[in-house]
Design a protein around this motif. Structure first.
Motif, PDB file in Angstrom:
ATOM      1  N   ARG A 213       0.867  -1.191   0.000  1.00 10.62           N
ATOM      2  CA  ARG A 213       0.000   0.000   0.000  1.00 10.62           C
ATOM      3  C   ARG A 213       0.902   1.239   0.000  1.00 10.62           C
ATOM      4  NH1 ARG A 213      -4.420  -0.401   4.024  1.00 10.62           N
ATOM      5  NH2 ARG A 213      -2.862  -0.288   5.652  1.00 10.62           N
ATOM      6  N   ARG A 214       0.607   2.161  -0.914  1.00 10.52           N
ATOM      7  CA  ARG A 214       1.387   3.396  -0.983  1.00 10.52           C
ATOM      8  C   ARG A 214       0.459   4.576  -0.709  1.00 10.52           C
ATOM      9  NH1 ARG A 214       4.772   3.961  -6.219  1.00 10.52           N
ATOM     10  NH2 ARG A 214       5.853   2.245  -5.200  1.00 10.52           N
ATOM     11  N   GLU A 215       0.748   5.280   0.384  1.00 15.17           N
ATOM     12  CA  GLU A 215      -0.063   6.431   0.778  1.00 15.17           C
ATOM     13  C   GLU A 215       0.727   7.707   0.472  1.00 15.17           C
ATOM     14  OE1 GLU A 215      -2.014   6.644   4.891  1.00 15.17           O
ATOM     15  OE2 GLU A 215      -0.461   8.194   5.039  1.00 15.17           O
ATOM     16  N   SER A 216       0.157   8.580  -0.363  1.00 15.58           N
ATOM     17  CA  SER A 216       0.802   9.859  -0.696  1.00 15.58           C
ATOM     18  C   SER A 216      -0.021  10.981  -0.102  1.00 15.58           C
ATOM     19  CB  SER A 216       0.874  10.062  -2.211  1.00 15.58           C
ATOM     20  OG  SER A 216       1.449   8.942  -2.830  1.00 15.58           O
ATOM     21  N   THR A 217       0.628  11.875   0.640  1.00 13.83           N
ATOM     22  CA  THR A 217      -0.071  13.012   1.230  1.00 13.83           C
ATOM     23  C   THR A 217       0.644  14.298   0.834  1.00 13.83           C
ATOM     24  OG1 THR A 217       1.238  12.693   3.237  1.00 13.83           O
ATOM     25  CG2 THR A 217      -0.969  11.772   3.241  1.00 13.83           C
ATOM     26  N   GLY A 218      -0.132  15.404   0.822  1.00 17.89           N
ATOM     27  CA  GLY A 218       0.443  16.692   0.454  1.00 17.89           C
ATOM     28  C   GLY A 218       0.633  16.796  -1.040  1.00 17.89           C
ATOM     29  N   SER A 219       1.357  17.820  -1.467  1.00 19.60           N
ATOM     30  CA  SER A 219       1.599  18.017  -2.903  1.00 19.60           C
ATOM     31  C   SER A 219       2.918  18.756  -3.105  1.00 19.60           C
ATOM     32  CB  SER A 219       0.444  18.829  -3.516  1.00 19.60           C
ATOM     33  OG  SER A 219       0.329  20.075  -2.855  1.00 19.60           O
ATOM     34  N   GLY A 220       3.444  18.644  -4.321  1.00 17.06           N
ATOM     35  CA  GLY A 220       4.689  19.336  -4.671  1.00 17.06           C
ATOM     36  C   GLY A 220       5.843  18.920  -3.781  1.00 17.06           C
ATOM     37  N   ALA A 221       6.573  19.927  -3.279  1.00 19.87           N
ATOM     38  CA  ALA A 221       7.748  19.662  -2.432  1.00 19.87           C
ATOM     39  C   ALA A 221       7.346  19.090  -1.081  1.00 19.87           C
ATOM     40  CB  ALA A 221       8.533  20.959  -2.238  1.00 19.87           C
ATOM     41  N   ASN A 222       6.081  19.257  -0.701  1.00 14.01           N
ATOM     42  CA  ASN A 222       5.615  18.764   0.608  1.00 14.01           C
ATOM     43  C   ASN A 222       4.931  17.399   0.528  1.00 14.01           C
ATOM     44  OD1 ASN A 222       6.462  21.085   2.011  1.00 14.01           O
ATOM     45  ND2 ASN A 222       4.645  22.189   1.323  1.00 14.01           N
ATOM     46  N   THR A 223       5.204  16.654  -0.536  1.00 17.22           N
ATOM     47  CA  THR A 223       4.600  15.322  -0.676  1.00 17.22           C
ATOM     48  C   THR A 223       5.313  14.323   0.238  1.00 17.22           C
ATOM     49  OG1 THR A 223       4.043  15.781  -2.975  1.00 17.22           O
ATOM     50  CG2 THR A 223       4.012  13.483  -2.309  1.00 17.22           C
ATOM     51  N   HIS A 224       4.507  13.590   1.003  1.00 16.54           N
ATOM     52  CA  HIS A 224       5.039  12.519   1.857  1.00 16.54           C
ATOM     53  C   HIS A 224       4.506  11.192   1.318  1.00 16.54           C
ATOM     54  CE1 HIS A 224       6.248  15.217   5.301  1.00 16.54           C
ATOM     55  NE2 HIS A 224       5.421  16.000   4.633  1.00 16.54           N
ATOM     56  N   VAL A 225       5.392  10.234   1.111  1.00 13.44           N
ATOM     57  CA  VAL A 225       4.981   8.923   0.596  1.00 13.44           C
ATOM     58  C   VAL A 225       5.380   7.851   1.607  1.00 13.44           C
ATOM     59  CG1 VAL A 225       5.208   7.229  -1.264  1.00 13.44           C
ATOM     60  CG2 VAL A 225       5.202   9.670  -1.804  1.00 13.44           C
ATOM     61  N   GLU A 226       4.408   7.032   1.991  1.00 12.22           N
ATOM     62  CA  GLU A 226       4.667   5.913   2.903  1.00 12.22           C
ATOM     63  C   GLU A 226       4.255   4.616   2.208  1.00 12.22           C
ATOM     64  OE1 GLU A 226       5.924   5.624   5.945  1.00 12.22           O
ATOM     65  OE2 GLU A 226       6.178   7.757   6.456  1.00 12.22           O
ATOM     66  N   THR A 227       5.169   3.656   2.153  1.00 10.10           N
ATOM     67  CA  THR A 227       4.857   2.362   1.541  1.00 10.10           C
ATOM     68  C   THR A 227       4.891   1.275   2.616  1.00 10.10           C
ATOM     69  OG1 THR A 227       5.816   3.079  -0.553  1.00 10.10           O
ATOM     70  CG2 THR A 227       5.498   0.715  -0.252  1.00 10.10           C
ATOM     71  N   GLU A 228       3.811   0.516   2.697  1.00 12.18           N
ATOM     72  CA  GLU A 228       3.727  -0.589   3.663  1.00 12.18           C
ATOM     73  C   GLU A 228       3.571  -1.907   2.905  1.00 12.18           C
ATOM     74  OE1 GLU A 228       0.859   0.302   7.157  1.00 12.18           O
ATOM     75  OE2 GLU A 228       0.139   1.504   5.467  1.00 12.18           O
ATOM     76  N   THR A 229       4.259  -2.937   3.368  1.00 15.30           N
ATOM     77  CA  THR A 229       4.034  -4.282   2.829  1.00 15.30           C
ATOM     78  C   THR A 229       3.001  -4.961   3.718  1.00 15.30           C
ATOM     79  OG1 THR A 229       6.285  -4.390   1.975  1.00 15.30           O
ATOM     80  CG2 THR A 229       5.112  -6.477   2.229  1.00 15.30           C
ATOM     81  N   LEU A 230       1.820  -5.194   3.170  1.00 16.02           N
ATOM     82  CA  LEU A 230       0.700  -5.722   3.957  1.00 16.02           C
ATOM     83  C   LEU A 230       0.657  -7.244   3.962  1.00 16.02           C
ATOM     84  CD1 LEU A 230      -2.056  -3.296   2.666  1.00 16.02           C
ATOM     85  CD2 LEU A 230      -0.640  -3.031   4.685  1.00 16.02           C
ATOM     86  N   ALA A 231       1.191  -7.848   2.898  1.00 12.11           N
ATOM     87  CA  ALA A 231       1.140  -9.308   2.792  1.00 12.11           C
ATOM     88  C   ALA A 231       2.360  -9.786   2.018  1.00 12.11           C
ATOM     89  CB  ALA A 231      -0.126  -9.743   2.070  1.00 12.11           C
ATOM     90  N   LYS A 232       2.865 -10.946   2.420  1.00 16.22           N
ATOM     91  CA  LYS A 232       3.990 -11.563   1.712  1.00 16.22           C
ATOM     92  C   LYS A 232       3.652 -13.034   1.530  1.00 16.22           C
ATOM     93  CE  LYS A 232       9.010 -11.458   1.731  1.00 16.22           C
ATOM     94  NZ  LYS A 232      10.219 -11.054   2.469  1.00 16.22           N
ATOM     95  N   PHE A 233       3.630 -13.455   0.279  1.00 16.47           N
ATOM     96  CA  PHE A 233       3.138 -14.782  -0.063  1.00 16.47           C
ATOM     97  C   PHE A 233       4.242 -15.507  -0.827  1.00 16.47           C
ATOM     98  CE2 PHE A 233       0.599 -17.422  -3.108  1.00 16.47           C
ATOM     99  CZ  PHE A 233      -0.058 -18.213  -2.185  1.00 16.47           C
ATOM    100  N   GLU A 234       4.735 -16.610  -0.277  1.00 19.58           N
ATOM    101  CA  GLU A 234       5.814 -17.345  -0.943  1.00 19.58           C
ATOM    102  C   GLU A 234       5.252 -18.162  -2.103  1.00 19.58           C
ATOM    103  OE1 GLU A 234       9.596 -19.308   0.914  1.00 19.58           O
ATOM    104  OE2 GLU A 234       8.048 -20.856   0.788  1.00 19.58           O
ATOM    105  N   LEU A 235       5.754 -17.875  -3.305  1.00 23.00           N
ATOM    106  CA  LEU A 235       5.291 -18.594  -4.502  1.00 23.00           C
ATOM    107  C   LEU A 235       6.132 -19.830  -4.770  1.00 23.00           C
ATOM    108  CD1 LEU A 235       4.761 -15.579  -6.923  1.00 23.00           C
ATOM    109  CD2 LEU A 235       2.990 -16.839  -5.701  1.00 23.00           C
ATOM    110  N   MET A 236       7.411 -19.725  -4.417  1.00 22.34           N
ATOM    111  CA  MET A 236       8.316 -20.812  -4.817  1.00 22.34           C
ATOM    112  C   MET A 236       9.537 -20.793  -3.908  1.00 22.34           C
ATOM    113  SD  MET A 236      10.381 -20.916  -8.374  1.00 22.34           S
ATOM    114  CE  MET A 236      11.530 -19.729  -7.701  1.00 22.34           C
ATOM    115  N   ASP A 237       9.991 -21.977  -3.561  1.00 23.13           N
ATOM    116  CA  ASP A 237      11.221 -22.121  -2.776  1.00 23.13           C
ATOM    117  C   ASP A 237      12.071 -23.156  -3.489  1.00 23.13           C
ATOM    118  OD1 ASP A 237      13.115 -22.036  -0.843  1.00 23.13           O
ATOM    119  OD2 ASP A 237      11.986 -23.136   0.672  1.00 23.13           O
ATOM    120  N   GLY A 238      13.149 -22.695  -4.096  1.00 23.25           N
ATOM    121  CA  GLY A 238      13.962 -23.606  -4.903  1.00 23.25           C
ATOM    122  C   GLY A 238      14.069 -23.114  -6.336  1.00 23.25           C
TER     123      GLY A 238
END
Length: 301
Positions: A213-238
């Motif tokens: 999830r990427r949350e962007s707040t503000g605009s221009g030079a005052n933009t704050h971006v926060e990225t969270e990893t909400l889920a991690k799913f293993e597709l393959m091991d090997g």
């Protein structure tokens, strides 16, 4: 001493009750202090009505310059805490200036209220709806009471929902094709897809699929971006081999997702991405990210 303590008590007790409070669905909401409370759930275009009760303390009279109730939709940025931007503001005057000697009840109603945005509480921003009752008093200071409620808005299934097909590769080393069954998912949906290995000349140790999830707040030079990893799913091991295909089946319901929010009142956006991560035996990481749209489908009872 008791006299001093009594001086700081509010002159009256204000309570706010919704007309259909007992029958309306209640949902949990996190307050600023982290405490969870149950609040009523509404959606846009609904009527919001109820009663306000004002009861003077210890039989005292309450002199006031008028009583009003406001329905507010507000956005608050956490880096500008305490400053609310009102995108919805409706007012009903409940009483003209006068005195209250005993408990008094006032009905209120806001008809077919336009509430275009959902309640949202994120890393750097929150969007809330609140009823605010103000007993205006001059020298003594106004008495204010708040009642939060939550808004969720529902979308029909999209008429066009294309699949996502992408290729990722490193020249002469790795060539992968991946496919997701659609690009728009509801909150309880299942992501179904496949990954094809067309060329494998590096040793892949494992492969994960992440929901970000990427949350962007503000605009221009005052933009704050926060990225969270909400889920991690293993597709393959090997290590995979050329021609191999790996199925993807990822259920969204266990995760705390919200709908995608695009440029809410020019204040913030919330976007979701599927992030494919490959790690080779030398711990080098390869990424491929794809945006998906999340929407809230009407719940069937």
């Amino acid at each position: 001493m008791n006299y001093i303590i009594g001086a700081f008590k509010p002159a009256c007790n204000i309570s706010i009750a919704f007309t259909d409070g007992k029958n309306r669905k209640q949902v949990p909401m996190k307050k600023e202090n982290g405490q969870m409370v149950m609040v009523p759930l509404f959606q846009s275009q609904e009527n919001i009505s109820g009663k306000i009760s004002i009861e003077p303390a210890l039989g005292k009279k309450v002199e006031h310059n008028g009583i009003k109730i406001e329905l507010l939709g507000q956005i608050e940025m956490y880096f500008d805490k305490g400053n609310f931007y009102d995108f919805t503001s409706l007012v009903r005057e409940l009483d003209v200036p006068g005195d209250i000697y005993e408990k008094k009840t006032y009905p209120f109603e806001f008809s077919t209220v336009e509430m275009p945005y959902e309640t949202y509480s994120g890393v750097n921003v929150r969007l809330r709806y609140v009823l605010k009752v103000t007993v205006s008093r001059g020298y003594a200071g106004s008495i204010v009471e708040y009642q939060d409620f939550m808004v969720r808005n529902y979308s029909p299934p999209p008429s066009i929902n294309n699949s996502i097909k992408m290729e990722v590769g490193i020249e002469d080393c790795l060539h992968i094709e991946f496919e997701y069954n659609k690009s728009k998912y509801h909150l309880k949906d299942v992501i179904i897809g496949k990954i094809y290995f067309l060329l494998v000349r590096i040793k892949i140790k494992n492969m994960d699929l992440e929901i970000r999830r990427r949350e962007s707040t503000g605009s221009g030079a005052n933009t704050h971006v926060e990225t969270e990893t909400l889920a991690k799913f293993e597709l393959m091991d090997g290590a995979p081999v050329r021609g191999e295909s790996i199925p993807i089946r990822l259920f969204l319901s266990p995760y705390e997702l919200t709908p995608t929010h695009r440029n809410i009142n020019n204040k913030f956006s919330v976007k979701y991405y599927l992030n494919l991560v490959l790690v080779d035996e030398e711990d080098r990481r390869y990424f491929k990210q794809q945006e998906i749209t999340i929407y809230r489908l009407a719940e069937t009872t």
